[in-house]
Design a protein around this motif. Structure first.
Motif, PDB file in Angstrom:
ATOM      1  N   ALA A  31       0.819  -1.250  -0.027  1.00 32.78           N
ATOM      2  CA  ALA A  31       0.158  -0.060  -0.056  1.00 32.78           C
ATOM      3  C   ALA A  31       0.938   1.152  -0.099  1.00 32.78           C
ATOM      4  O   ALA A  31       1.865   1.427   0.783  1.00 32.78           O
ATOM      5  N   SER A  96       2.450  -7.329   1.511  1.00 31.30           N
ATOM      6  CA  SER A  96       1.301  -6.585   2.053  1.00 31.30           C
ATOM      7  C   SER A  96       0.133  -6.158   1.321  1.00 31.30           C
ATOM      8  O   SER A  96      -0.294  -7.253   0.637  1.00 31.30           O
ATOM      9  N   GLN A  97      -0.354  -5.075   0.933  1.00 31.70           N
ATOM     10  CA  GLN A  97      -1.323  -5.035   0.098  1.00 31.70           C
ATOM     11  C   GLN A  97      -1.217  -5.897  -1.177  1.00 31.70           C
ATOM     12  O   GLN A  97      -2.131  -6.540  -1.681  1.00 31.70           O
ATOM     13  N   ASN A 174      -7.935  -0.661   2.656  1.00 36.87           N
ATOM     14  CA  ASN A 174      -7.032  -1.142   3.582  1.00 36.87           C
ATOM     15  C   ASN A 174      -7.887  -1.403   4.841  1.00 36.87           C
ATOM     16  O   ASN A 174      -7.414  -2.379   5.601  1.00 36.87           O
ATOM     17  N   ASP A 177     -10.235  -4.073   3.980  1.00 28.15           N
ATOM     18  CA  ASP A 177      -9.319  -5.343   3.458  1.00 28.15           C
ATOM     19  C   ASP A 177     -10.325  -6.238   2.664  1.00 28.15           C
ATOM     20  O   ASP A 177     -11.240  -5.675   1.877  1.00 28.15           O
TER      21      ASP A 177
END
Length: 272
Positions: A31, A96-97, A174, A177
């Motif tokens: 992100a 992560s993202q 985020n 999610d």
């Protein structure tokens, strides 16, 4: 380089020859991060295989659009980029993202994904410690003032209001999610290596759950004390390693990931 993808002026880089016999590796940053954030990963992997890395919607050199953000859309963007480059199959590592996007890519476009490496990623919202969502919900433009994120955005869109709108969409993406079901996780066909830190934003229990849903655990190896063949899934938990710290742990992780991608036989020392 740039490619028109699903209404995006998408920025991407290719390191190495996509026409080689080696399966390309697609890297997906986290992100707010662009391709530059993956430079150490790109350099390390490009020694042995072609590497593709791209900026997601609103990230790095890819401008935002009015389009809503979702992990599914980002995965479709990645699939469209691979097809535009003539890549029929790639291994995928996402941080992560980007790891969440990699999971969606494997779900939505299984024919394109050879092996899958989600790093510090979750498949459900409750995979994060609750405080992570609280912190994301408090983000503001002031937190990014003078940062590489703000500077990169301003280079293609010098409009503070557009940056604010981008941040709001990212906060929703985020904070909320994604919610991939257990059955969907089991349905992924790509062999998977799950990577987290023991001080990560991802709960270790969630990483173990992802590992098990991907076929991890070997009773035969437990009984014999030895692995007879590469396992169906792998789990890496790095000690004293945070969510941000793991993004720079290439010296430790690249050899492990390379052994996974190359199907290197597991070593068994002679003890008896």
């Amino acid at each position: 380089m740039r490619q028109q993808i699903n209404g995006l002026d998408l920025y991407f880089e290719v390191h190495g020859d996509l026409g080689s016999s080696r399966t390309p590796l697609l890297l997906i940053p986290g992100a707010f991060m662009g391709t530059d954030s993956m430079a150490s990963w790109t350099a390390a992997f490009a020694v042995a295989r072609p590497v593709i890395v791209f900026d997601q919607q609103g990230h790095g050199r890819t401008p935002d659009t009015p389009r809503a953000m979702s992990y599914e859309r980002f995965a479709d963007d990645a699939a469209a980029l691979l097809r535009a480059l003539g890549v029929g199959r790639a291994d995928v590592l996402g941080y992560s993202q980007g790891g969440g996007v990699a999971l969606q890519l494997a779900l939505r476009h299984p024919e394109l994904v050879g092996k899958l490496v989600p790093v510090s990623a979750t498949f459900r919202r409750d995979g994060w410690y609750p405080v992570v969502g609280e912190v994301i919900g408090q983000l503001s433009a002031a937190a990014f003032a003078g940062s590489p994120v703000e500077k990169a955005f301003a280079e293609h869109t010098p409009d503070p209001a557009a940056f604010d709108a981008y941040l709001e969409k990212m906060k929703v993406l985020n904070r909320d999610d994604q919610q991939i079901s257990d059955d969907e996780m089991r349905s992924i066909t790509a062999p998977t290596m799950v990577v987290v830190g023991d001080a990560d934003g991802v709960r270790p229990e969630h990483a173990v759950e992802m590992f098990r849903l991907r076929g991890g655990g070997d009773e035969q190896a437990a009984a014999s004390g030895m692995l007879s063949e590469p396992p169906a899934a792998r789990l890496v938990i790095l000690p004293a390693m945070s969510h941000v710290g793991i993004s720079g742990a290439t010296a430790v992780l690249v050899p492990m990931v390379t052994a996974f991608l190359d199907d290197t036989p597991p070593p068994t020392p002679e003890l008896f």
